[in-house]
Scaffold this motif. Structure first.
Motif, mmCIF file in Angstrom:
data_model
loop_
_atom_site.group_PDB
_atom_site.id
_atom_site.type_symbol
_atom_site.label_atom_id
_atom_site.label_comp_id
_atom_site.label_asym_id
_atom_site.label_seq_id
_atom_site.Cartn_x
_atom_site.Cartn_y
_atom_site.Cartn_z
ATOM 1 N N ILE A 134 0.857 -1.187 0.000
ATOM 2 C CA ILE A 134 0.000 0.000 0.000
ATOM 3 C C ILE A 134 0.895 1.239 0.000
ATOM 4 C CG2 ILE A 134 -1.801 1.294 1.208
ATOM 5 C CD1 ILE A 134 -2.747 -1.343 2.411
ATOM 6 N N LEU B 58 0.729 5.392 0.082
ATOM 7 C CA LEU B 58 -0.063 6.594 0.326
ATOM 8 C C LEU B 58 0.738 7.822 -0.098
ATOM 9 C CD1 LEU B 58 -1.391 5.896 3.961
ATOM 10 C CD2 LEU B 58 -2.337 5.108 1.788
ATOM 11 N N GLU B 59 0.026 8.826 -0.625
ATOM 12 C CA GLU B 59 0.718 10.025 -1.104
ATOM 13 C C GLU B 59 -0.126 11.270 -0.901
ATOM 14 O OE1 GLU B 59 2.454 11.861 -5.304
ATOM 15 O OE2 GLU B 59 0.746 10.502 -5.290
ATOM 16 N N ALA C 6 -3.936 6.856 -2.949
ATOM 17 C CA ALA C 6 -3.239 5.633 -2.567
ATOM 18 C C ALA C 6 -3.222 4.659 -3.724
ATOM 19 C CB ALA C 6 -3.921 4.992 -1.357
ATOM 20 N N SER D 223 -5.572 2.079 -7.956
ATOM 21 C CA SER D 223 -5.378 3.349 -7.256
ATOM 22 C C SER D 223 -6.728 3.950 -6.883
ATOM 23 C CB SER D 223 -4.591 4.336 -8.123
ATOM 24 O OG SER D 223 -5.316 4.688 -9.291
ATOM 25 N N LEU E 89 -8.976 7.700 0.881
ATOM 26 C CA LEU E 89 -8.056 7.146 1.871
ATOM 27 C C LEU E 89 -8.743 6.726 3.164
ATOM 28 C CD1 LEU E 89 -5.920 8.111 -0.105
ATOM 29 C CD2 LEU E 89 -4.559 8.903 1.821
ATOM 30 N N LEU F 217 -9.788 2.193 1.088
ATOM 31 C CA LEU F 217 -8.603 1.368 0.876
ATOM 32 C C LEU F 217 -8.979 -0.109 0.787
ATOM 33 C CD1 LEU F 217 -6.086 3.111 3.306
ATOM 34 C CD2 LEU F 217 -6.135 3.266 0.818
ATOM 35 N N TYR G 48 0.690 8.341 -7.120
ATOM 36 C CA TYR G 48 -0.028 7.148 -6.669
ATOM 37 C C TYR G 48 -0.877 6.494 -7.759
ATOM 38 C CZ TYR G 48 -4.392 9.839 -6.507
ATOM 39 O OH TYR G 48 -5.500 10.580 -6.852
#
Length: 486
Positions: free
Chosen positions: A45, A47-48, A73, A87, A91, A96, A364
């Motif tokens: 995973i 995350l950004e 993500a 993607s 979030l 997710l 991401y």
């Protein structure tokens, strides 16, 4: 920690979208465990959060300011040698989980039933490079919009003052801030903050039928004061001088010549025509002639080349790649012998070459792939004058322009600034030159390298998007190459 699958949506996690930190451990551990319980061999995973802005000055006005905020993500699922990527910009835990469920489905896996026991993944201690390197304050310390505009307009003013017959002046500044968090079912748990900035100018001069267009870019990472430290006067002076030389230059005659190629951005040809062929993505696609050449001679004995992510402030430098692996120095070619390939996680699994901290992506929305970082030909033992002295008639390629590369290394690149070499001396300026060749041939003809290694910033597009890279080399001599002209 053991959980019933049906309990996951009801768990109360404290994670925040304002910062990726230790509070994300429990939700990500549970999701990774849920993916493994479904039969995935590995789950990752990413995350950004991103905050970028670009500012364009054309002649004496700011004509564009473009900000961009992003949060998202990427979830990657491995099964055997296959993987898939999904993607999302949701979030939340539910968002997710939905992305992971989609990834499992694409791999032919069924999520655990409601009463199935799920063992959360035991993630390592968070490796927080943002906190360790004191990066969390970088964004606030960067130049504000008003200062950006003031500096860019000053650069254009200098270009107008120093160049003659100016038709247009364009200077662009770009700033990209990124926070990432990587969690993987192998225990990886890494956070980083990145700051990448660049500034570039293009100067077009015209006098009747005579035209000259030259450009130049500077770039760096990790310095909030990058734009303030930029030497715009030297930048403008170099561009003005190059445009002045090229404005009335004669066109080059096409043919086969020995050439001396400049250091710094001259390394773009090695990057494009050879560097990409040493990425494991090319081995997987069977598009590199070097796939089975490890340990064999592929270049002249005087050529050694590296790829690394460690040079302080360089455009392609990172603390960790986008798979959470610390970057390193990778010896690609040593005295003409192919030593290593660049491998990401998936590429390593499918080709057997060890990971090199080269898993990179634009953001991401892209799965990571094996990509270059700072890639350059190492300095040699020759003096610069020796390169020129060894040529009776040839071409000095001082400033490279754009070009194109075929899937197996065929290339053609324009030369923005070139000069004729006669009897070992640089003589008249030339324009209209295009270098044409093939990687596997040109590497054997790079016979001399000077001591003056220099690096230059660039952008690289490939399967995982556009990323920041450094190209570089000392001055090099190529014994013969096809030059297109008139």
């Amino acid at each position: 920690m053991l959980l019933l699958s049906k309990e996951l949506p009801n768990l109360n996690y404290r994670h925040t979208l304002q910062r990726f930190d230790e509070d994300w451990r429990d939700p990500l551990s549970a999701l990774l465990g849920w993916g493994r319980a479904a039969g995935a061999e590995l789950v990752e995973i990413f995350l950004e959060r991103g905050n970028s802005i670009s500012c364009l000055a054309e002649d004496d006005a700011i004509t564009s300011i473009t900000p961009r905020l992003s949060t998202g993500a990427g979830v990657r699922v491995f099964r055997g040698l296959a993987d898939c990527y999904v993607s999302t910009n949701d979030l939340s835990f539910a968002g997710l989980k939905a992305a992971l469920e989609k990834g499992l489905s694409l791999m032919g896996l069924t999520p655990p039933g409601p009463t199935a026991l799920v063992s959360a993944i035991n993630l390592e201690m968070l490796q927080d490079y943002g906190e360790r390197r004191r990066k969390d304050g970088w964004l606030k310390e960067c130049s504000p919009i008003a200062e950006m505009g003031e500096i860019l307009l000053k650069a254009n003013e200098q270009l107008g003052r120093q160049a003659r017959h100016v038709q247009s002046r364009r200077t662009t500044y770009f700033r990209d801030w990124q926070e990432i968090l990587v969690a993987c079912s192998d225990g990886t748990f890494v956070r980083d903050v990145r700051l990448t900035q660049s500034v570039s100018s293009t100067l077009l001069c015209a006098d009747g039928s005579h035209r000259a267009s030259v450009s130049q870019r500077s770039g760096g990472t990790g310095d909030p004061d990058f734009l303030r430290r930029w030497d715009l006067e030297a930048h403008s002076r170099e561009l003005a001088e190059a445009a002045g030389q090229m404005l009335y230059a004669d066109y080059v005659e096409s043919g086969t010549y020995p050439i001396v190629m400049s250091n710094a951005f001259g390394g773009v040809i090695f990057h494009e025509a050879c560097g990409h062929l040493l990425e494991t993505t090319q081995i997987e696609r069977k598009t590199t002639p070097f796939a089975d050449k490890k340990g064999q001679k592929i270049a002249h004995k005087n050529l050694t080349a590296w790829d690394e992510g460690l040079s302080e402030g360089a455009f392609g430098s990172l603390d960790v790649d986008d798979e959470g692996m610390p970057v390193q120095r990778t010896l690609l070619i040593e005295k003409g012998i192919l030593k290593n390939f660049l491998a990401d996680r998936a590429g390593s699994m499918r080709t057997g070459h060890p990971r090199t901290g080269s898993g990179r992506r634009q953001n991401y929305t892209f799965a990571p792939a094996s990509r270059m970082r700072n890639t350059y030909i190492a300095p040699g033992d020759a003096e610069l004058d020796d390169l020129f002295a060894s040529i009776d008639k040839g071409i000095y390629c001082k400033r490279m322009g754009g070009g194109s590369v075929g899937p197996t290394g065929q290339f053609n690149f324009a030369v923005e600034e070139a000069y004729l070499i006669q009897n070992g001396k640089i003589t008249k300026p030339l324009k209209g030159a295009t270098l044409i060749g093939e990687a596997k041939d040109i590497l054997t003809k790079i016979s001399m390298c000077s001591k003056d290694l220099s690096l230059a910033a660039g952008f690289c597009g490939s399967v995982s998007g556009s990323i920041y890279v450094t190209v570089g080399q000392p001055h090099i001599k190529v014994d013969s190459i096809t030059v297109g002209g008139r």
